[in-house]
Design an enzyme around this catalytic site. Structure first.
Site, PDB file in Angstrom:
ATOM      1  N   ASN A   1       0.801  -1.220   0.000  1.00  0.00           N
ATOM      2  CA  ASN A   1       0.000   0.000   0.000  1.00  0.00           C
ATOM      3  C   ASN A   1       0.839   1.278   0.000  1.00  0.00           C
ATOM      4  O   ASN A   1       0.296   2.373   0.011  1.00  0.00           O
ATOM      5  CB  ASN A   1      -0.995   0.007   1.162  1.00  0.00           C
ATOM      6  CG  ASN A   1      -0.321  -0.019   2.512  1.00  0.00           C
ATOM      7  OD1 ASN A   1       0.828  -0.428   2.635  1.00  0.00           O
ATOM      8  ND2 ASN A   1      -1.029   0.402   3.541  1.00  0.00           N
ATOM      9  N   CYS A   2       2.158   1.154  -0.041  1.00  0.00           N
ATOM     10  CA  CYS A   2       3.051   2.311  -0.104  1.00  0.00           C
ATOM     11  C   CYS A   2       3.019   2.876  -1.527  1.00  0.00           C
ATOM     12  O   CYS A   2       3.245   2.149  -2.500  1.00  0.00           O
ATOM     13  CB  CYS A   2       4.468   1.888   0.281  1.00  0.00           C
ATOM     14  SG  CYS A   2       5.710   3.167   0.014  1.00  0.00           S
TER      15      CYS A   2
END
Length: 125
Positions: A11-12
């Site tokens: 999710n970065c």
């Protein structure tokens, strides 16, 4: 044989950009989610043979800011910094791009910039 691994968390945003860039260039790679799959002290020590603590530790992120002053101070010591990164993988600047040739790291890069990756992969067989 060249083996490419991208280490990070899915999710970065920066990891997403790196993975998308590699896919768009049709560069085959494995993704290692170090929050789910973990990291070993040995893996981090191996990275530190190719980069330094100042580069590997993300001192701008929320995980770093949440550390106590004592923990931040301990991050100056290699073995203590490794232990901190094993416990808190989000301390690591993402993504970590690892390129191996015959089981030896030939290139290690933290962070993502399209021009930098283009340069790396114009040199990779």
């Amino acid at each position: 044989m060249t083996h490419i691994t991208v280490f990070g968390i899915p999710n970065c945003d920066t990891v997403k950009k790196a993975r998308t860039w590699l896919a768009d260039q049709q560069i085959s790679f494995d993704f290692h989610d170090f929050k789910k799959q973990g990291l070993t002290a040995e893996q981090i020590a191996l990275w530190l043979e190719h980069t330094d603590l100042a580069t590997l530790i993300n001192r701008k992120g929320t995980t770093w800011r949440a550390l106590s002053d004592a923990q931040k101070q301990s991050a100056e010591n290699v073995s203590e910094a490794i232990a901190l990164m094993v416990q808190n993988p989000s301390l690591i600047k993402r993504p970590v791009l690892q390129i191996q040739q015959d089981n030896h790291i030939t290139r290690l890069q933290t962070g993502f910039q399209p021009d930098l990756y283009a340069g790396i992969f114009s040199d990779t067989p």
